[in-house]
Design a protein around this motif. Structure first.
Motif, PDB file in Angstrom:
ATOM      1  N   PRO A 199       9.492   7.922  -4.839  1.00 21.13           N
ATOM      2  CA  PRO A 199      10.404   6.779  -4.705  1.00 21.13           C
ATOM      3  C   PRO A 199      11.819   7.252  -4.422  1.00 21.13           C
ATOM      4  O   PRO A 199      12.209   8.363  -4.834  1.00 21.13           O
ATOM      5  N   ASP A 200      12.598   6.435  -3.728  1.00 22.53           N
ATOM      6  CA  ASP A 200      13.956   6.838  -3.340  1.00 22.53           C
ATOM      7  C   ASP A 200      15.002   6.268  -4.295  1.00 22.53           C
ATOM      8  O   ASP A 200      16.130   5.964  -3.897  1.00 22.53           O
ATOM      9  N   ILE A 201      14.639   6.113  -5.587  1.00 21.86           N
ATOM     10  CA  ILE A 201      15.588   5.615  -6.587  1.00 21.86           C
ATOM     11  C   ILE A 201      15.574   6.543  -7.790  1.00 21.86           C
ATOM     12  O   ILE A 201      14.600   7.247  -8.050  1.00 21.86           O
ATOM     13  N   ASN A 202      16.700   6.563  -8.531  1.00 16.90           N
ATOM     14  CA  ASN A 202      16.810   7.339  -9.764  1.00 16.90           C
ATOM     15  C   ASN A 202      16.975   6.384 -10.933  1.00 16.90           C
ATOM     16  O   ASN A 202      17.628   5.340 -10.822  1.00 16.90           O
ATOM     17  N   THR A 203      16.391   6.707 -12.072  1.00 15.06           N
ATOM     18  CA  THR A 203      16.549   5.885 -13.270  1.00 15.06           C
ATOM     19  C   THR A 203      16.913   6.756 -14.451  1.00 15.06           C
ATOM     20  O   THR A 203      16.606   7.955 -14.488  1.00 15.06           O
ATOM     21  N   VAL A 204      17.595   6.148 -15.419  1.00 15.77           N
ATOM     22  CA  VAL A 204      17.978   6.842 -16.647  1.00 15.77           C
ATOM     23  C   VAL A 204      17.344   6.095 -17.808  1.00 15.77           C
ATOM     24  O   VAL A 204      17.515   4.876 -17.950  1.00 15.77           O
ATOM     25  N   ALA A 205      16.610   6.804 -18.643  1.00 14.19           N
ATOM     26  CA  ALA A 205      15.886   6.169 -19.737  1.00 14.19           C
ATOM     27  C   ALA A 205      16.663   6.265 -21.046  1.00 14.19           C
ATOM     28  O   ALA A 205      17.465   7.178 -21.248  1.00 14.19           O
ATOM     29  N   TYR A 206      16.455   5.291 -21.933  1.00  4.70           N
ATOM     30  CA  TYR A 206      16.993   5.364 -23.284  1.00  4.70           C
ATOM     31  C   TYR A 206      16.004   4.671 -24.223  1.00  4.70           C
ATOM     32  O   TYR A 206      15.193   3.858 -23.800  1.00  4.70           O
ATOM     33  N   GLU A 207      16.081   5.015 -25.475  1.00  7.96           N
ATOM     34  CA  GLU A 207      15.121   4.507 -26.443  1.00  7.96           C
ATOM     35  C   GLU A 207      15.438   3.070 -26.808  1.00  7.96           C
ATOM     36  O   GLU A 207      16.580   2.727 -27.135  1.00  7.96           O
ATOM     37  N   ILE A 227       0.844  -1.208   0.000  1.00  7.56           N
ATOM     38  CA  ILE A 227       0.000   0.000   0.000  1.00  7.56           C
ATOM     39  C   ILE A 227       0.871   1.246   0.000  1.00  7.56           C
ATOM     40  O   ILE A 227       0.640   2.186  -0.761  1.00  7.56           O
ATOM     41  N   GLY A 228       1.898   1.252   0.851  1.00  7.02           N
ATOM     42  CA  GLY A 228       2.781   2.406   0.946  1.00  7.02           C
ATOM     43  C   GLY A 228       2.140   3.528   1.738  1.00  7.02           C
ATOM     44  O   GLY A 228       0.943   3.775   1.625  1.00  7.02           O
ATOM     45  N   GLY A 229       2.903   4.209   2.549  1.00  5.68           N
ATOM     46  CA  GLY A 229       2.366   5.339   3.296  1.00  5.68           C
ATOM     47  C   GLY A 229       1.455   4.944   4.440  1.00  5.68           C
ATOM     48  O   GLY A 229       0.684   5.773   4.935  1.00  5.68           O
ATOM     49  N   THR A 230       1.499   3.695   4.888  1.00 11.03           N
ATOM     50  CA  THR A 230       0.675   3.241   6.009  1.00 11.03           C
ATOM     51  C   THR A 230       1.550   2.563   7.046  1.00 11.03           C
ATOM     52  O   THR A 230       2.655   2.087   6.754  1.00 11.03           O
ATOM     53  N   ASN A 231       1.044   2.498   8.253  1.00  9.50           N
ATOM     54  CA  ASN A 231       1.727   1.808   9.347  1.00  9.50           C
ATOM     55  C   ASN A 231       0.694   0.971  10.092  1.00  9.50           C
ATOM     56  O   ASN A 231       0.494   1.095  11.305  1.00  9.50           O
TER      57      ASN A 231
END
Length: 551
Positions: free
Chosen positions: A352-360, A288-292
């Motif tokens: 989100p605590d991640i980074n991504t790099v996109a390519y075609e 769910i995220g954001g719940t406890n």
């Protein structure tokens, strides 16, 4: 998606005393959508994964839990009717499975008879794939006698009066002459015998999956009913019966079970035994995220979703699943119910605590080149859904049905499978736009998914290009020229040979293969047959091609 219509009064009669404006604001929070409403009635759209909510009784049951008016598992008493259904061996090759139940003390007054007919038809396509997988019959129980028999009858025997008719017809005549018979003949006409359900006195209750008998027609005064569900999937047959029985039980119907006797087993039908599944607290919070949430919180939310729950430890809760909830396949499905009851708007959003790099992707680079070629040849691109139907994909295209990927719970009756070809979607586009000026030249580049019979029906994804041209003088030479130009501009060689593709006119169709280095293509092109053109209600000649890109 399925849309059900009911009056505000219907909900009040079921114990929900909520003002119209509040009801309209609250219903969408429990995974539904308001299609339309006025001062008297409301139209509500539900996703097909919740067929138990396709009746006003099911909506009321879920809604009571959502607002906390009535929580926990709804329990339905079932008593044995001491009646039986005998299944003959011959029917196993046609529609092998059947489930039966009697329900006493029903009420069809007012709009209720219409509601149950709408409910039945919604279930026919949400679960039943337009009766292919599951078909339902609901009968007046007071005009027939047990024991009942489920048999395979010769085509010209056991004539009966079908629903809404006044003359007896043989099963064969029904398939050829009755409106419903002609609509659904393709489900059983390949067999030498047809299924029938008979009572002790050889009265015909129904000819599944085609039509019920006029003898057992429901009226507003009907008080006791028999429900039969037949089909090709035993689990779906029993689940459908559970949904119907629980809906009637919500308004005081008394469920009576029956013994269904096969040659090698006896089944008590319906079986309303709840299922169980364990839910993990940490999994629920993570998904769910954001719940406890705690185990106690989850217990309460499950009860609002009309489950029962038992805390096993700080990280585990046992969920008791209602027998009418056929959508619960995995722990994540129960987590979804927890999120709905928690109210998704109350979940705290976070990045989100991640980074991504996109390519075609390389394919999309190639797709741009294909698109440039097609546009240069005067075509206009269209984009259609990957989902289609067996009717459009096979029967309208004059093709034999082959193994394909089916949608487990289709949203609409015309979106029941994943396409294996693009041409029928382009034909549908022409049909929808036949009021536009000619010529029409359209193409599509898209994915298809099919089952490879040479690899034990393993699913295979592939990229295809298809194009169609429609105008008064469209011919084989024109479409051959287009295919030659496409492959030449893309750098592929081309070799053609005779084809037996039944979508096209015999002698005016060809298969094509080509290559470029380690890449290859295959496909076909030609003049679409008049029969196929007529199936899509078009008035002018159509030429078409399709090319598959292979690694």
């Amino acid at each position: 998606m399925p849309v059900i219509t009911f009056k505000y009064k219907d909900l009040r009669d079921l114990g929900i005393n909520m003002e119209k404006d509040e009801l309209i604001d609250t219903l969408p929070m429990m995974s539904s959508d308001i299609e339309d409403f006025d001062d008297e009635e409301i139209k509500v759209e539900f996703f097909p994964n919740r067929p138990d909510n396709l009746s006003v009784e099911g909506v009321a049951r879920s809604f009571k839990g959502f607002i906390g008016q009535e929580v926990g598992l709804a329990k339905y008493e079932t008593i044995h009717s001491n009646e039986e259904v005998i299944v003959e061996n011959e029917v196993a090759e046609i529609r092998p499975y059947i489930a039966f139940a009697k329900i006493d003390n029903v009420d069809f007054a007012g709009d209720k008879l219409k509601y149950i007919m709408d409910f039945q038809e919604n279930l026919h396509w949400v679960i039943g794939r337009d009766r292919k997988k599951v078909a339902i019959g609901i009968h007046n129980a007071d005009v027939v006698e047990a024991p009942f028999r489920y048999i395979a009858t010769p085509k010209d025997e056991n004539a009966f009066v079908p629903l809404e008719k006044d003359l007896e017809m043989t099963p064969e005549a029904i398939l050829k002459e009755h409106e419903k018979g002609k609509d659904y003949a393709h489900l059983i006409d390949e067999f030498d015998k047809y299924p029938l359900i008979l009572d002790k006195n050889n009265n015909v209750l129904s000819m599944p999956p085609i039509i019920n008998g006029e003898l057992t027609k429901l009226h507003e005064s009907t008080k006791n009913i028999i429900v039969d569900v037949t089909g090709t999937d035993e689990k779906a047959v029993n689940q459908t019966l559970n949904i119907i029985c629980s809906s009637f039980a919500e308004v005081g119907g008394q469920i009576k079970s029956m013994e269904v006797k096969y040659d090698d087993k006896i089944i008590v039908s319906p079986d309303l035994t709840p299922q169980e599944m364990n839910i993990h607290v940490d999994t629920a919070n993570e998904l769910i995220g954001g719940t406890n949430l705690t185990a106690k919180d989850i217990e309460g939310l499950l009860k609002k979703a009309r489950f029962d729950a038992e805390i096993l430890n700080d990280n585990e809760v046992k969920a008791i699943i209602p027998p009418y909830r056929i959508d619960i396949l995995h722990e994540v499905d129960i987590v979804e119910n927890i999120a709905v009851q928690y109210r998704i708007n109350d979940v705290v959003a976070k990045l989100p605590d991640i980074n991504t790099v996109a390519y075609e992707n390389n394919w999309f680079k190639s797709e741009s080149s294909i698109r440039d070629v097609m546009v240069g040849l005067g075509f206009q691109e269209v984009m259609s859904l990957m989902l289609t139907s067996e009717e459009s994909h096979y029967r309208n295209m004059n093709q034999e049905e082959k193994p394909h990927v089916q949608v487990a719970k289709p949203i609409t009756i015309d979106r029941t499978m994943i396409r294996t070809s693009l041409i029928n979607s382009l034909m549908e586009f022409l049909e929808d736009n036949k009021h536009e000026d000619l010529p029409q030249k359209i193409f599509e580049i898209g994915d298809v998914l099919y089952l490879d019979e040479s690899k034990e029906n393993k699913t295979v994804s592939s990229k295809k290009l298809a194009g169609v041209i429609c105008h008064s003088t469209a011919n084989f030479t024109e479409i051959k020229s287009v295919v030659t130009s496409v492959l030449s501009n893309l750098g592929y060689s081309m070799e053609i040979r005779d084809s037996e593709n039944k979508t096209f006119i015999s002698g005016r169709v060809a298969d094509v293969e080509g290559g470029a280095g380690n890449l290859s293509v295959k496909g076909f092109f030609g003049e679409v047959s008049p029969e196929v053109i007529s199936n899509f209600t078009l008035d002018y000649p159509v030429i078409a091609f399709e090319i598959e890109f292979l690694n």
